[in-house]
Design an enzyme around this catalytic site. Sequence first.
Site, mmCIF file in Angstrom:
data_model
loop_
_atom_site.group_PDB
_atom_site.id
_atom_site.type_symbol
_atom_site.label_atom_id
_atom_site.label_comp_id
_atom_site.label_asym_id
_atom_site.label_seq_id
_atom_site.Cartn_x
_atom_site.Cartn_y
_atom_site.Cartn_z
ATOM 1 N N MET A 19 -10.732 7.979 -6.557
ATOM 2 C CA MET A 19 -11.818 7.535 -5.681
ATOM 3 C C MET A 19 -12.736 8.683 -5.256
ATOM 4 O O MET A 19 -12.436 9.849 -5.474
ATOM 5 C CB MET A 19 -11.232 6.858 -4.439
ATOM 6 C CG MET A 19 -10.439 5.592 -4.737
ATOM 7 S SD MET A 19 -9.712 4.849 -3.254
ATOM 8 C CE MET A 19 -11.193 4.277 -2.397
ATOM 9 N N HIS A 20 -13.868 8.306 -4.654
ATOM 10 C CA HIS A 20 -14.767 9.193 -3.907
ATOM 11 C C HIS A 20 -15.589 10.153 -4.749
ATOM 12 O O HIS A 20 -16.542 10.750 -4.237
ATOM 13 C CB HIS A 20 -14.003 10.032 -2.867
ATOM 14 C CG HIS A 20 -13.007 9.274 -2.053
ATOM 15 N ND1 HIS A 20 -13.338 8.187 -1.279
ATOM 16 C CD2 HIS A 20 -11.677 9.455 -1.890
ATOM 17 C CE1 HIS A 20 -12.260 7.728 -0.668
ATOM 18 N NE2 HIS A 20 -11.234 8.465 -1.032
ATOM 19 N N ASP B 173 -7.992 3.767 -7.145
ATOM 20 C CA ASP B 173 -6.617 3.904 -7.640
ATOM 21 C C ASP B 173 -5.574 3.376 -6.669
ATOM 22 O O ASP B 173 -4.583 2.753 -7.089
ATOM 23 C CB ASP B 173 -6.319 5.362 -8.020
ATOM 24 C CG ASP B 173 -6.666 6.368 -6.936
ATOM 25 O OD1 ASP B 173 -7.050 5.963 -5.820
ATOM 26 O OD2 ASP B 173 -6.550 7.575 -7.204
#
Length: 490
Positions: free
Chosen positions: A78-79, A237
Amino acid sequence: MLYIGVDLGTSAVKLLLMNETGGIEKIVSREYPLYFPEPGWSEQEPGDWYTQTLEGLKELLAECDKSQVAGISFGGQMHGLVILDDKDQVIRPAILWNDGRTGEETDYLNQVIGKEKLSRYTANIAFAGFTAPKLLWVKKHEPENFARIEKIMLPKDYLAYCLSGTFCTDVSDASGMLLFDVEHKCWSKEMMEICGVRESQLAQIFESYEAVGTLKPALAKELGLLESVKIAAGAGDNAAAAVGTGTVGDGSCNISLGTSGTIFISSEKFGVDQNNALHAFAHADGHFHLMGCMLSAASCNKWWMEEILKTGDYAGEQKEIKELGKNQVFFLPYLMGERSPHNNPNARGTFIGMTMDTTREDMTQAVLEGVAFALRDSFEVAKSLGISIERTKICGGGAKSPLWRQMIADILNIKVDIPKSEEGPAMGGAMLAAVACGEYKSVEEAAAKIVSVVDTVEPNPENAARYEKRYQKFRQIYPTVKELFQTLQG
C-alpha cells in the site's frame, strides 16, 4: 474455472492459481530489487513489478488449461507513489510505504492543516508512509516531476493499468493515500486542494471485488489466455490478506507477520478511534476495518538473521529458545521508523537489557518478542475502544514459525487460528477475482466456503502472566528514548 491472485510485495511478486473451490493449483514467486538511495528512503522501479509479474504469469500458466482462466486480481503493497506523464511513462521510481523522507510534510499536514481536519476529511491523520505526504515532497523537492504528473497510482493499480488499460483503484488501497474520504468512499476535494492535484489525476474508484475491465488483447495473445479474462480491482495487501484468511464481516481479527506487521479488525460499520492511532480504512468485503500497522515485523527477524548473524537457518536459531516470558533483553523493532501507534519516522531499532551472560538465543528471542509487543500496542488501542478480541487469524512469512505463533498467543493472551492456506494476499486476490467473475455472490460467501482453520494455538496461562509484566516494562522504553531518537537524527 481458474482464478489468479497477484500479491505485489516489497521484495517479490507472488502469483497464485486457484480453482473454483479454493484449491491452490500452483504458486510462483519472482523477486525484484529494493533501493535505498538515502538513509530512511525506500524505492522500487514499477517496470520491475510489471516485468516480473508478466514472467511469473507465464510460469504460473505453463501447465494449466489456459481456457479455464476467468479472472485476475491483486493484493498489493500500500501507499506507494507511482506517477505517470501524459505518455504513460513512469516519471520517477516509486516511493514506497516504508519510506521515511516525508517528516516535514507529515508534520505540516498534522500540525498546520491539523489532525482534526485530516480526520474529518479522510478518517485518518498523516503518517510518513502515506501517499499525500509523498506528493507534497515531490512538489517541493522535484517540482519539474510534479508538473509532469498526469496519473497518480498505487503499486498494484499500476499492474492493473498495464494489464487492462483501466486507470483504477479500489476503496481499501485508496483509504491509505490520505486523499480519500473513507466514510463516503470518494476522493476528498479538500485534500486534493491541499496537495495541489486534480481529480482527473486520480483513478476511478471501485469496490475490491468489482471487475475494472478485461485483459488487453495483445497480452491475452502473449499469455495464451482468452480476451474475456476479467481484471478485478483487488485490494491493499492487508485487506487482501484478511480476505484470504476469512477475516470479513463484523468483529473478525487477523495478524499479518510479513515485511510489515499488522493487526486488522473488520467491521460492518465505519468508525474512527479518538487519537487516530489505528487506521480507519474501507475493507475489501464492501464494509470497513481498523488497522494498526508496524513498519518492520518479519523484516526485523530477516535483518537479525541474515545481516547480523549471517545465517539462513531460521528454525535452527529458534530451536534453543525454550522459556517464554523470562528473557531480560528487550528489542524495539523500529528499524524503518514506526507507524502505529507512535507515528514517528525517527524511531529506530534498539536493544536494551543486555548483560555479560546474555546469549545469542536471548537476542534472537528479544527480536521476536519485540515485534509481538509492538503488535500488542495496537491491540491495546482496539481494546480501549471497547472492541473485544478473543481470537485472531494469522498469516505472513513470520506466521510459519511455531515459536512466534506461541509468542503472539501468549503476549496478546488470545487464541491464534492457523488458516489452511497461509498465502494471505495472493489467496485474497484470487478470491476477489472469483467474486468479480460471479463464482461467488459476495466476499463473505467466498470466505465461508473456501477458508478453513487447521490448528489453533492456545495462550499458555503462565507464559501470558509473565509476558504481561514484561509488556508493561516494554511499553516504558519508547517514551523514555523518544527524544533521543530525534537527537540522533539531528
